[in-house]
Design a protein around this motif. Structure first.
Motif, PDB file in Angstrom:
ATOM      1  N   SER A 110      -8.111  -6.637  -1.047  1.00  0.00           N
ATOM      2  CA  SER A 110      -6.974  -6.819  -1.771  1.00  0.00           C
ATOM      3  C   SER A 110      -5.785  -7.187  -0.758  1.00  0.00           C
ATOM      4  O   SER A 110      -4.950  -7.524  -1.049  1.00  0.00           O
ATOM      5  CB  SER A 110      -6.618  -5.795  -3.033  1.00  0.00           C
ATOM      6  OG  SER A 110      -5.656  -5.539  -2.910  1.00  0.00           O
ATOM      7  N   ALA A 111      -6.125  -5.969   0.156  1.00  0.00           N
ATOM      8  CA  ALA A 111      -4.711  -6.610   1.095  1.00  0.00           C
ATOM      9  C   ALA A 111      -4.474  -7.930   1.834  1.00  0.00           C
ATOM     10  O   ALA A 111      -3.566  -8.970   1.750  1.00  0.00           O
ATOM     11  CB  ALA A 111      -5.164  -5.795   2.727  1.00  0.00           C
ATOM     12  N   ILE A 112      -5.945  -8.505   2.035  1.00  0.00           N
ATOM     13  CA  ILE A 112      -6.314  -9.529   2.361  1.00  0.00           C
ATOM     14  C   ILE A 112      -5.441 -11.049   1.083  1.00  0.00           C
ATOM     15  O   ILE A 112      -4.512 -11.731   1.561  1.00  0.00           O
ATOM     16  CB  ILE A 112      -7.550 -10.323   2.545  1.00  0.00           C
ATOM     17  CG1 ILE A 112      -8.538 -10.090   3.889  1.00  0.00           C
ATOM     18  CG2 ILE A 112      -7.926 -12.229   3.255  1.00  0.00           C
ATOM     19  CD1 ILE A 112     -10.168  -9.791   4.271  1.00  0.00           C
ATOM     20  N   ASP A 125       0.648  -0.835  -0.207  1.00  0.00           N
ATOM     21  CA  ASP A 125      -0.066   0.320   0.085  1.00  0.00           C
ATOM     22  C   ASP A 125       0.380   1.382  -0.253  1.00  0.00           C
ATOM     23  O   ASP A 125      -0.028   2.538  -0.059  1.00  0.00           O
ATOM     24  CB  ASP A 125      -0.912   0.384   1.560  1.00  0.00           C
ATOM     25  CG  ASP A 125      -2.255  -1.219   1.303  1.00  0.00           C
ATOM     26  OD1 ASP A 125      -2.434  -1.630  -0.153  1.00  0.00           O
ATOM     27  OD2 ASP A 125      -3.187  -1.227   1.868  1.00  0.00           O
ATOM     28  N   SER A 126       2.543   1.337   0.262  1.00  0.00           N
ATOM     29  CA  SER A 126       3.408   2.667   0.301  1.00  0.00           C
ATOM     30  C   SER A 126       3.848   2.274  -1.108  1.00  0.00           C
ATOM     31  O   SER A 126       4.300   3.468  -1.668  1.00  0.00           O
ATOM     32  CB  SER A 126       4.369   1.999   0.549  1.00  0.00           C
ATOM     33  OG  SER A 126       5.162   1.186   0.256  1.00  0.00           O
ATOM     34  N   GLY A 127       3.636   1.652  -2.179  1.00  0.00           N
ATOM     35  CA  GLY A 127       3.305   1.263  -4.271  1.00  0.00           C
ATOM     36  C   GLY A 127       4.860   0.871  -4.244  1.00  0.00           C
ATOM     37  O   GLY A 127       5.007   1.209  -4.792  1.00  0.00           O
ATOM     38  N   GLN A 128       5.556   0.146  -2.556  1.00  0.00           N
ATOM     39  CA  GLN A 128       6.941  -0.341  -3.428  1.00  0.00           C
ATOM     40  C   GLN A 128       6.127  -2.252  -3.440  1.00  0.00           C
ATOM     41  O   GLN A 128       5.396  -2.982  -3.223  1.00  0.00           O
ATOM     42  CB  GLN A 128       7.244  -0.983  -2.064  1.00  0.00           C
ATOM     43  CG  GLN A 128       7.749   0.642  -1.190  1.00  0.00           C
ATOM     44  CD  GLN A 128       9.140   1.567  -2.746  1.00  0.00           C
ATOM     45  OE1 GLN A 128       9.923   0.172  -2.823  1.00  0.00           O
ATOM     46  NE2 GLN A 128       8.313   2.813  -2.489  1.00  0.00           N
ATOM     47  N   THR A 129       7.186  -2.697  -4.470  1.00  0.00           N
ATOM     48  CA  THR A 129       6.794  -4.290  -4.849  1.00  0.00           C
ATOM     49  C   THR A 129       7.776  -5.373  -3.910  1.00  0.00           C
ATOM     50  O   THR A 129       8.733  -5.129  -4.052  1.00  0.00           O
ATOM     51  CB  THR A 129       7.323  -4.156  -6.514  1.00  0.00           C
ATOM     52  OG1 THR A 129       6.958  -3.961  -7.221  1.00  0.00           O
ATOM     53  CG2 THR A 129       7.300  -5.772  -6.772  1.00  0.00           C
ATOM     54  N   VAL A 130       7.020  -6.094  -3.443  1.00  0.00           N
ATOM     55  CA  VAL A 130       7.885  -6.389  -2.646  1.00  0.00           C
ATOM     56  C   VAL A 130       7.328  -8.249  -2.882  1.00  0.00           C
ATOM     57  O   VAL A 130       6.963  -8.748  -3.049  1.00  0.00           O
ATOM     58  CB  VAL A 130       6.927  -6.881  -0.607  1.00  0.00           C
ATOM     59  CG1 VAL A 130       8.161  -8.181   0.082  1.00  0.00           C
ATOM     60  CG2 VAL A 130       7.380  -5.774  -0.391  1.00  0.00           C
ATOM     61  N   CYS A 131       8.917  -8.563  -2.776  1.00  0.00           N
ATOM     62  CA  CYS A 131      10.019  -9.499  -3.896  1.00  0.00           C
ATOM     63  C   CYS A 131       9.602 -11.011  -2.259  1.00  0.00           C
ATOM     64  O   CYS A 131      10.842 -10.902  -2.044  1.00  0.00           O
ATOM     65  CB  CYS A 131      10.583 -10.077  -5.202  1.00  0.00           C
ATOM     66  SG  CYS A 131       9.908  -9.287  -6.173  1.00  0.00           S
ATOM     67  N   SER A 152      -7.094 -13.438   8.907  1.00  0.00           N
ATOM     68  CA  SER A 152      -8.098 -13.160   7.972  1.00  0.00           C
ATOM     69  C   SER A 152      -7.417 -13.902   6.382  1.00  0.00           C
ATOM     70  O   SER A 152      -8.295 -14.544   5.391  1.00  0.00           O
ATOM     71  CB  SER A 152      -8.495 -12.307   7.217  1.00  0.00           C
ATOM     72  OG  SER A 152      -8.966 -11.307   8.500  1.00  0.00           O
ATOM     73  N   ALA A 153      -6.436 -14.117   5.894  1.00  0.00           N
ATOM     74  CA  ALA A 153      -5.817 -14.587   4.522  1.00  0.00           C
ATOM     75  C   ALA A 153      -5.050 -15.766   4.523  1.00  0.00           C
ATOM     76  O   ALA A 153      -4.299 -16.871   4.666  1.00  0.00           O
ATOM     77  CB  ALA A 153      -4.138 -13.869   4.475  1.00  0.00           C
ATOM     78  N   GLU A 164      -1.979  -0.093   4.401  1.00  0.00           N
ATOM     79  CA  GLU A 164      -3.319   0.804   5.156  1.00  0.00           C
ATOM     80  C   GLU A 164      -4.662   0.746   4.015  1.00  0.00           C
ATOM     81  O   GLU A 164      -4.423   1.701   3.101  1.00  0.00           O
ATOM     82  CB  GLU A 164      -2.328   2.219   5.518  1.00  0.00           C
ATOM     83  CG  GLU A 164      -3.369   3.214   5.698  1.00  0.00           C
ATOM     84  CD  GLU A 164      -2.583   4.257   6.572  1.00  0.00           C
ATOM     85  OE1 GLU A 164      -3.399   5.254   6.844  1.00  0.00           O
ATOM     86  OE2 GLU A 164      -1.813   4.398   7.317  1.00  0.00           O
ATOM     87  N   PRO A 165      -5.457  -0.446   4.453  1.00  0.00           N
ATOM     88  CA  PRO A 165      -6.752   0.206   3.323  1.00  0.00           C
ATOM     89  C   PRO A 165      -7.000   1.386   3.422  1.00  0.00           C
ATOM     90  O   PRO A 165      -7.566   1.288   4.154  1.00  0.00           O
ATOM     91  CB  PRO A 165      -6.593  -1.172   3.425  1.00  0.00           C
ATOM     92  CG  PRO A 165      -6.071  -1.752   4.314  1.00  0.00           C
ATOM     93  CD  PRO A 165      -5.329  -1.172   4.671  1.00  0.00           C
TER      94      PRO A 165
END
Length: 313
Positions: A155-157, A48-54, A75-76, A146-147
Motif C-alpha cells: 500500500s505504501a508503494i 500512515d499517521s492517519g493524515q490526508t495529504v493533498c 520502488s514506486a 511506517e508500514p
C-alpha cells in the motif's frame, strides 16, 4: 411620446439586466467549475499517521527522511524525482549519489528548505517530532510512512507512486511484492511451529513483538516468537528470560547476513536448544529491517533458516 420613449428605454434596461444576470451566472458557473477542476485533479492520499495529504500535481522534488522511505520511493518508480535523502540511504546504489540533509534523527533544516521540496516523506517513529512539527509549520507537504504489515508495504508503494505520478511502475512493484508474500504464506501455512528468538541488539539486549513487521515475518515462516506477546514493539529483555524461553532458533541481522560476534553470548549456554542444535542464524540487516520490497527476499531467507532448524530437531 413619453410612452414611446419609456417603452424602448424599459426594454433596454430589461435586456441590460438580463445580460448582466447571465454574465454573473456565467462567472459563478466558471468559478464553481474551476474550483471543482482543481479539487478533481488534486492528488489526495492518506498516510500512515492517519493524515490526508493533498498535492495539486504529482511531486517532482521529493526529500526522503529515512533510508526505508528512500528505497520505497525508488520502488514506486520515483527515484529520479528525489532531490535529497538522509544518511544510510544506500539502496538502490543510485541513492548513494543523492545529496544528504542529515540523518533521520538530526535533519539539516537549512539544507532541506534550500531544496524547495514539493513533498517530504517522513518516518512516523523515526524522525524527531519537534522537527516534523517545524516542517509542518513551514507549510511543507509531509507524507508519513511506517508500514506494520506486508499489505502495508504494498500500500505504501502504491500511495507514494500516486503522489509522484508513477502509478504504472509503483502498482506493478506493489503487486509483485504482494504476490511473492502470498506464495510464501501458502507454502508455509502448515509448517511445524518452532520457538524463535529474534535479537535486534546485543547491548542492551532487545527483541521484537508480534506487532512488529519482523514478528510477522517469523509468523509467516512458522516461527513462534517467544516474546511475541510483549506489549512494547521493541522491548528490552534480559539474558535470563531468553534462557527460560529456551528458543530452538536464534536469529539476528548483520551486514550482508555474514556471521559476526553478535550471538557469541549464547554459545556459552550449551544447554540452550538453539545452541545445542547450532541454530544461530544471520540475515542481511537492511533487507530485514526496512519495510520495502526487499523484505520479500529477507522473508524467504528466514523461512529457509527455519527449515534448517526443523531438520535439526
Amino acid at each position: 411620446m413619453v410612452t414611446r420613449l419609456f417603452g424602448p428605454e424599459k426594454d433596454v434596461r430589461t435586456r441590460t439586466y438580463r445580460i448582466n444576470a447571465w454574465s454573473f451566472l456565467a462567472i459563478v458557473i466558471f468559478v464553481v467549475l474551476a474550483s471543482y477542476s482543481r479539487e478533481g485533479t488534486a492528488i489526495c492520499v492518506r498516510d500512515d499517521s492517519g493524515q490526508t495529504v493533498c498535492l495539486p500535481a504529482p511531486a517532482k522534488r521529493i526529500v526522503t527522511l529515512s533510508p526505508g522511505a528512500t528505497e520505497l520511493m525508488f520502488s514506486a518508480g520515483a527515484g529520479d524525482q528525489i532531490v535529497a535523502v538522509v544518511a544510510y540511504s544506500d539502496y538502490p546504489p543510485a541513492a548513494l549519489e543523492l545529496p544528504s540533509v542529515g540523518t533521520n534523527t538530526r535533519i539539516d533544516m537549512e539544507a532541506l528548505l534550500a531544496l524547495k521540496p514539493d513533498l517530504v516523506i517522513t518516518w512516523v517513529t523515526g524522525n524527531p517530532p519537534a522537527q516534523v512539527e517545524l516542517l509542518q509549520e513551514l507549510g511543507l507537504p509531509l507524507f508519513a510512512i511506517e508500514p506494520r504489515t506486508f499489505e502495508g508495504v504494498s500500500s505504501a508503494i502504491e500511495r507514494l507512486s500516486a503522489l509522484a505520478g508513477t502509478e504504472t511502475e509503483g502498482f506493478a512493484e506493489a503487486e509483485r511484492f504482494r504476490a511473492g508474500i502470498s506464495e510464501l504464506s501458502e507454502q508455509y501455512r502448515d509448517a511445524e511451529a518452532i520457538p524463535v528468538f529474534y535479537q535486534v541488539w546485543a547491548q542492551p539486549l532487545m527483541t521484537i513483538n508480534n506487532d512488529h513487521l519482523i514478528g510477522k515475518v517469523l509468523q509467516l515462516c512458522g516461527g513462534m516468537n517467544v516474546f511475541g506477546g510483549m506489549p512494547r514493539l521493541v522491548p528490552r529483555i534480559s539474558a535470563e528470560v531468553v534462557l527460560q524461553a529456551n528458543p530452538h532458533a536464534i536469529i539476528t541481522a548483520s551486514v550482508d547476513g555474514v556471521s559476526d560476534d553478535q550471538l557469541d553470548l549464547w554459545k556459552s549456554y550449551s544447554g540452550l536448544s538453539a545452541v545445542k542444535r547450532n541454530n544461530l542464524f544471520f540475515v542481511p540487516a537492511s533487507s530485514i529491517s526496512r519495510p520495502t520490497p526487499r523484505l520479500l527476499e529477507a522473508t524467504r531467507l528466514i523461512c529457509e533458516k527455519l527449515d534448517v532448524a526443523r531438520e535439526r530437531l
